[in-house]
Enzyme design. Sequence first.
Site: not given
Ligand code: NAP
Ligand code: 8YV
Length: 319
Positions: A236, A265, A283
């Site tokens: 994010r 964004e 994104h």
């Molecule tokens: P997840 O399995 O919940 O993993 C989150 C990770 O972040 C965990 O390893 C957690 O470890 C770590 N974390 C949380 N707070 C932290 C802190 N303060 N310091 C250091 N590490 C921390 O989530 P995920 O499914 O991998 O997804 C992660 C994130 O990717 C989502 O929440 C979303 O915002 C983002 N995302 C972006 C896109 C995109 O389109 N760009 C798409 C999908 C997801 P600890 O709790 O042990 O710290």
């Molecule tokens: C999508 C994301 O673009 O899953 C998330 O957290 O940031 C992305 O996969 C988003 O969900 C669309 O709103």
Amino acid sequence: MTRRTRILQAGRLLPSLEQRLAAAFDTVLLAEQPDPQAFLAEHGEGFDGLITSAGVGFTADMLERMPNLRAISSFGVGLDRLDLAAARDRGIAVGYTPDVLNDCVADLAIALLLDVARRVSEADRFVRRGDWVTPGAKSFPLARKVSGAKLGIVGLGRIGQTIARRAAGFDMDIRYHTRRPVDGVAWKHEPSLVELARWCDYLVVITAGGAATRHLIDAAVLDALGPHGFIVNVARGSVIDEAALVRALVEKRIAGAGLDVFDNEPEVPRELFALDNVVLLPHIASGTEETRRAMADRVFDNLQGFLRDGRMVSPAPLP
Ligand code: NAP
Ligand code: 8YV
């Protein structure tokens, strides 16, 4: 005659999901109402379910206007715009779409890493401008090697681990930073984020968003990454202090950045547009036909599962 379940759709979704929802339920699109607030105040009590997304989310205020709401299904894995505490207090079930997007988000993180390191987008601009065929023009600058380099991953959850597995295929030396070490993984946990940034050549950010990670990557982390270090953010925009990042890039205190997400964004800091060592994406990390279809299916299945037997396929972790 039994009343059909009434679903409020917060924002636009994939057309195929909208059609599927409309065939199964009475759906209304909030974003299409001339005055969404007034609509909620007048009609909110009529809805049983809410479909939203990680980008649109929901607020406690919205829930207050929907006193009969029982279930919320969100398109995406991010929870930073979902007021889960408000849903919990009201006993409303919340579903989201974890795991089905791990591959595509990890693929895009690696694509950004390769792009900034090997100057792929920059080289494409070089060719299109005609610089390659211009007699006497400077040759394209050398890039940086990815295979065998040091990779620091900030966040080693579902997506972070998927990124690490891909990076292992590039023979990268991998370490990670999280608040708690992850059981059963071979990669080294680094308790200090500044130390991880100092150690690595490439820092990939894939933590959760929200208040707990706001500006986790600050000027001190960027300075530790240093003039030879690259940063990639697919988490994010809020996780990086964007003003500090822009300063570090403009002043060449870090080598480059690959960014899929931004603080406000779709606004992207204008200063970045002029920089060749920065790759800017709108994104799109989960944005493939296959993954968006899988996310849409999960949104539908979460809602249907709740209505059928009170169980979502992927219930969101409530605080
Ligand atoms: P997840 O399995 O919940 O993993 C989150 C990770 O972040 C965990 O390893 C957690 O470890 C770590 N974390 C949380 N707070 C932290 C802190 N303060 N310091 C250091 N590490 C921390 O989530 P995920 O499914 O991998 O997804 C992660 C994130 O990717 C989502 O929440 C979303 O915002 C983002 N995302 C972006 C896109 C995109 O389109 N760009 C798409 C999908 C997801 P600890 O709790 O042990 O710290
Ligand atoms: C999508 C994301 O673009 O899953 C998330 O957290 O940031 C992305 O996969 C988003 O969900 C669309 O709103």
